[in-house]
Motif scaffolding. Sequence first.
Motif, PDB file in Angstrom:
ATOM      1  N   LYS A 180       0.818  -1.223   0.000  1.00  0.00           N
ATOM      2  CA  LYS A 180       0.000   0.000   0.000  1.00  0.00           C
ATOM      3  C   LYS A 180       0.846   1.264   0.000  1.00  0.00           C
ATOM      4  O   LYS A 180       0.428   2.300  -0.536  1.00  0.00           O
ATOM      5  N   ARG A 195      -1.236  11.214  -2.802  1.00  0.00           N
ATOM      6  CA  ARG A 195      -0.536  11.154  -1.515  1.00  0.00           C
ATOM      7  C   ARG A 195       0.684  12.066  -1.585  1.00  0.00           C
ATOM      8  O   ARG A 195       1.540  11.907  -2.458  1.00  0.00           O
ATOM      9  N   TRP A 200      -2.864  11.777   2.465  1.00  0.00           N
ATOM     10  CA  TRP A 200      -3.732  11.751   1.299  1.00  0.00           C
ATOM     11  C   TRP A 200      -4.542  13.042   1.217  1.00  0.00           C
ATOM     12  O   TRP A 200      -4.977  13.581   2.235  1.00  0.00           O
ATOM     13  N   GLN A 214      -9.251   7.521   7.684  1.00  0.00           N
ATOM     14  CA  GLN A 214      -9.660   6.121   7.851  1.00  0.00           C
ATOM     15  C   GLN A 214     -10.427   5.629   6.633  1.00  0.00           C
ATOM     16  O   GLN A 214     -10.254   4.487   6.190  1.00  0.00           O
ATOM     17  N   ASP A 217      -7.994   5.107   3.878  1.00  0.00           N
ATOM     18  CA  ASP A 217      -7.224   3.889   4.146  1.00  0.00           C
ATOM     19  C   ASP A 217      -8.017   2.648   3.747  1.00  0.00           C
ATOM     20  O   ASP A 217      -7.451   1.693   3.202  1.00  0.00           O
ATOM     21  N   ASN A 221      -6.744   0.074   0.943  1.00  0.00           N
ATOM     22  CA  ASN A 221      -6.593  -1.331   1.320  1.00  0.00           C
ATOM     23  C   ASN A 221      -7.360  -2.260   0.380  1.00  0.00           C
ATOM     24  O   ASN A 221      -6.904  -3.370   0.079  1.00  0.00           O
TER      25      ASN A 221
END
Length: 323
Positions: A180, A195, A200, A214, A217, A221
């Motif tokens: 990642k 990023r 980000w 979150q 993420d 992911n």
Amino acid sequence: MKRTLVILTVVLLVQLGLGVAFFVAGQQPTTVKGEATLLTFSPDQVDELAVVGPQGEQVTLKKTTAGWVLPEHFSAAADSAKVEALLQELCGLKRPWPVAQTAASDKRFKVSAEDFDRKLVFSADGKQLAELLIGSSPGFRKVHARLASEEQVYDIPFSAYQAGLKAGEWLNRDVLQLPKENISGLELPGLKLTRKDGAWQLDPPLEKGKIDPQQVDQLVNLLANLKITDVAGKADPSRLDQATLQLSLQLDGGKSRHYAFFTPGDDKAAAALLQVDGFDRQFQVDKDLIGKLKAFDRQHLMLKSTAPAHEQAASPSAEDTMK
């Protein structure tokens, strides 16, 4: 006279003892338990493994410079670690005392040429190294086994499920996965993320509010840890305009990767098709993945309000404004 008779008796007993010893030795296998391995070659020598089932079903695995592949299943990448672990285990088995060594016992233990649970064929440079027949199970994680070139039947620590008969059981499902931290940007319809300095940000940036790290993420992911369910034939870049969803990843080093998802025509189908540039095969993935990716938009990635509860209670709710 009596002394001579005693000596002769002792000599006769010694001869009888030696005769019995030689006879017993002649009935035993030439290899003593624990002194040698059952297979007489090393795992590194094997470049092809065929797993054959009782009904003639077969999976073939072949070693290439890039790793193990499934040549009869679109030359898909196999789980090389799984194949190597199996070879290490089998080539490391010590030769035990046989439990039987007659043609009748071959059938009884299901290790005959006509009746077996699995047949493992090991080859190197196009030449067969050995055939190992796997039969009935005398207990937990134990099977009867026989080399096709021998009569002896052995009891070895192994399980037939380790030698699957379906290509999917050997497939490398992680072939599309990425670290990642190597993903520096991604673009979905109506959504672009980059990023910068480890954080980000939306492009263009939000006029109000903040991005929810979150949620970002979770999105990253999904793509970094993407697992395929199968390989489904040759990719066709000419049909990209028919894709249900397309997205792009920017990777460190200036590289990129483009994804095109295709919804199956059958609504009951559990898998969707995926084409990824740089791969000449198309993949099957969980159909629900498309919906999960589509759910991410600019609004979804905004950090939700963290105002105190009394302030939230004083604000009119969506239901109140509709009255």
